[in-house]
Write a protein that holds these residues in place. Structure first.
Motif, PDB file in Angstrom:
ATOM      1  N   LEU A 112     -31.286  24.931  14.741  1.00  0.00           N
ATOM      2  CA  LEU A 112     -31.913  23.720  15.261  1.00  0.00           C
ATOM      3  C   LEU A 112     -30.888  22.702  15.736  1.00  0.00           C
ATOM      4  O   LEU A 112     -31.020  22.125  16.822  1.00  0.00           O
ATOM      5  CB  LEU A 112     -32.796  23.093  14.177  1.00  0.00           C
ATOM      6  N   HIS A 113     -29.857  22.476  14.942  1.00  0.00           N
ATOM      7  CA  HIS A 113     -28.890  21.431  15.283  1.00  0.00           C
ATOM      8  C   HIS A 113     -28.032  21.805  16.493  1.00  0.00           C
ATOM      9  O   HIS A 113     -27.510  20.921  17.178  1.00  0.00           O
ATOM     10  CB  HIS A 113     -28.014  21.111  14.071  1.00  0.00           C
ATOM     11  N   ALA A 117     -27.744  19.568  19.752  1.00  0.00           N
ATOM     12  CA  ALA A 117     -26.428  19.239  20.305  1.00  0.00           C
ATOM     13  C   ALA A 117     -26.395  19.469  21.808  1.00  0.00           C
ATOM     14  O   ALA A 117     -25.872  18.639  22.565  1.00  0.00           O
ATOM     15  CB  ALA A 117     -25.344  20.072  19.616  1.00  0.00           C
ATOM     16  N   VAL A 118     -26.956  20.594  22.260  1.00  0.00           N
ATOM     17  CA  VAL A 118     -26.906  20.942  23.684  1.00  0.00           C
ATOM     18  C   VAL A 118     -27.912  20.116  24.487  1.00  0.00           C
ATOM     19  O   VAL A 118     -27.546  19.359  25.388  1.00  0.00           O
ATOM     20  CB  VAL A 118     -27.166  22.443  23.891  1.00  0.00           C
ATOM     21  N   TRP A 119     -29.194  20.264  24.153  1.00  0.00           N
ATOM     22  CA  TRP A 119     -30.228  19.625  24.959  1.00  0.00           C
ATOM     23  C   TRP A 119     -30.260  18.108  24.737  1.00  0.00           C
ATOM     24  O   TRP A 119     -30.556  17.351  25.673  1.00  0.00           O
ATOM     25  CB  TRP A 119     -31.584  20.253  24.662  1.00  0.00           C
ATOM     26  N   GLY A 120     -29.955  17.687  23.529  1.00  0.00           N
ATOM     27  CA  GLY A 120     -29.886  16.254  23.280  1.00  0.00           C
ATOM     28  C   GLY A 120     -28.764  15.606  24.070  1.00  0.00           C
ATOM     29  O   GLY A 120     -28.947  14.554  24.683  1.00  0.00           O
ATOM     30  N   GLN A 259     -20.219  16.415  26.280  1.00  0.00           N
ATOM     31  CA  GLN A 259     -20.059  15.006  26.625  1.00  0.00           C
ATOM     32  C   GLN A 259     -18.923  14.813  27.617  1.00  0.00           C
ATOM     33  O   GLN A 259     -19.020  14.003  28.547  1.00  0.00           O
ATOM     34  CB  GLN A 259     -19.783  14.216  25.358  1.00  0.00           C
ATOM     35  N   ASP A 260     -17.844  15.549  27.438  1.00  0.00           N
ATOM     36  CA  ASP A 260     -16.679  15.400  28.320  1.00  0.00           C
ATOM     37  C   ASP A 260     -16.804  16.230  29.591  1.00  0.00           C
ATOM     38  O   ASP A 260     -16.443  15.772  30.680  1.00  0.00           O
ATOM     39  CB  ASP A 260     -15.406  15.795  27.568  1.00  0.00           C
ATOM     40  N   HIS A 261     -17.303  17.454  29.474  1.00  0.00           N
ATOM     41  CA  HIS A 261     -17.274  18.371  30.620  1.00  0.00           C
ATOM     42  C   HIS A 261     -18.541  18.331  31.462  1.00  0.00           C
ATOM     43  O   HIS A 261     -18.470  18.549  32.670  1.00  0.00           O
ATOM     44  CB  HIS A 261     -17.012  19.794  30.134  1.00  0.00           C
ATOM     45  N   ALA A 262     -19.683  18.101  30.861  1.00  0.00           N
ATOM     46  CA  ALA A 262     -20.917  18.070  31.645  1.00  0.00           C
ATOM     47  C   ALA A 262     -21.178  16.703  32.248  1.00  0.00           C
ATOM     48  O   ALA A 262     -21.756  16.594  33.330  1.00  0.00           O
ATOM     49  CB  ALA A 262     -22.098  18.497  30.775  1.00  0.00           C
ATOM     50  N   ALA A 263     -20.751  15.636  31.553  1.00  0.00           N
ATOM     51  CA  ALA A 263     -21.041  14.274  32.031  1.00  0.00           C
ATOM     52  C   ALA A 263     -20.432  14.019  33.402  1.00  0.00           C
ATOM     53  O   ALA A 263     -21.098  13.513  34.314  1.00  0.00           O
ATOM     54  CB  ALA A 263     -20.531  13.250  31.015  1.00  0.00           C
ATOM     55  N   GLY A 264     -19.157  14.360  33.566  1.00  0.00           N
ATOM     56  CA  GLY A 264     -18.496  14.127  34.836  1.00  0.00           C
ATOM     57  C   GLY A 264     -19.132  14.906  35.971  1.00  0.00           C
ATOM     58  O   GLY A 264     -19.327  14.385  37.078  1.00  0.00           O
TER      59      GLY A 264
END
Length: 321
Positions: A112-113, A117-120, A259-264
């Motif tokens: 679950l977590h 982590a991924v979809w959240g 957070q670092d790789h997908a955000a950009g």
């Protein structure tokens, strides 16, 4: 009357013993925290200084960055490892198991977590991008073809998985060692604030170079450091909740990587190029703040309502050194 008196004396002696034991425990935890912080900051900042001395040429920035990522970014994890070795703390409660150490949690939640982590994290990133477009008054739309966009996103996430050890280096130190011990000393909310502040200050050398906010921000460099600490407190709250509730460091490591790789990448894909070229770093920060603050408040509420059973047991198992 006499029995009651003897019982009172016994309770007094028991209470005094518990107080002394608690004081010893807190002194031990504090000593370990000091060792951990000295090691962590020395490794990271020392590596950065060494990289500057060995590769002063700007053309060698890639080599310098690679060396710093390989060693300096592992400072918190190395600090964690060395502190356990130096103090003889033992290896219980390391948060290294994929599904944590609570067997009941394994049966209930399993992965679950990791889904959270991924979809959240992806949901938070997309919400921040949407707010940035709204803030700038531009429509939200893909700037490239669908196939190219998906390919670029998957490529960057794959690169993130290759460098997952770097994110583990931070998470195993901050969430796997610092926060549980601060929580034992101060309680949940102060520990979240202190952990985020320490994490923000850890970035100090790079902030002085203009990382994230540039060097033109009013009040530089103090304002840069303060903003980074606020950002780390808010972001770290979600990452800490993932670790605390799952009993494992890996969901937070995965979320940190995204957070670092997908955000950009998602920002590039959905935000027009002229907005990206602007120097309005504060606009992006405000959008991130608007997304992270409600989540951080909810996470604090959840953590204070449902105290983790992991922490006290793990710390008390080996508190004498």
């Amino acid at each position: 009357m006499m029995q009651a008196g003897r019982g009172g004396w016994g309770q007094g002696r028991t209470g005094g013993h518990e107080i002394r034991e608690n004081c010893i425990m807190k002194k031990t935890v504090l000593k370990r925290l000091v060792i951990f912080l000295v090691l962590t900051f020395s490794i990271t900042w020392g590596t950065l200084l060494l990289c500057d001395l060995l590769f002063p040429d700007p053309e060698e920035a890639a080599v310098r960055g690679g060396l710093f990522s390989a060693v300096g970014m592992m400072g918190p994890a190395l600090g964690h490892l060395l502190t356990r070795r130096i103090t003889g703390e033992g290896w219980k409660g390391t948060y290294l198991q994929l599904l944590g150490e609570d067997r009941r949690q394994k049966r209930r939640g399993k992965w679950l977590h990791y889904h959270l982590a991924v979809w959240g994290q992806l949901t938070l990133i997309l919400a921040s991008v949407a707010l940035l477009c709204l803030y700038k008054g531009v429509p939200i739309s893909l700037q490239y073809s669908g196939a190219y966009s998906v390919g670029l996103l998957l490529f960057n996430i794959a690169v993130g998985f290759v460098g997952l050890l770097i994110y583990f280096g931070e998470e195993w130190g901050w969430r796997g060692y610092l926060f549980p011990r601060l929580k034992e000393l101060t309680g949940t909310v102060p520990a979240l604030l202190l952990t985020g502040t320490v994490w923000g200050l850890w970035h100090l050398p790079e902030l002085l170079r203009g990382m994230n906010f540039g060097t033109d921000l009013p009040g530089y460099p103090v304002s840069n450091v303060l903003l980074m600490c606020v950002y780390c407190i808010l972001t770290g709250t979600f990452l800490t909740w993932l670790t605390d509730r799952s009993g494992s460091i890996w969901p937070a490591t995965l979320a940190h990587m995204l957070q670092d790789h997908a955000a950009g990448v998602l920002t590039v894909l959905f935000v027009p190029e002229e907005i990206l070229r602007s120097s309005d770093g504060m606009g992006k920060f405000y959008c991130n703040l608007a997304v992270m603050l409600p989540l951080a408040l909810f996470t604090v509420w959840a953590m204070t309502r449902q105290k983790s059973a992991h922490v006290k047991k793990r710390i008390r198992e080996s508190y004498i050194w």
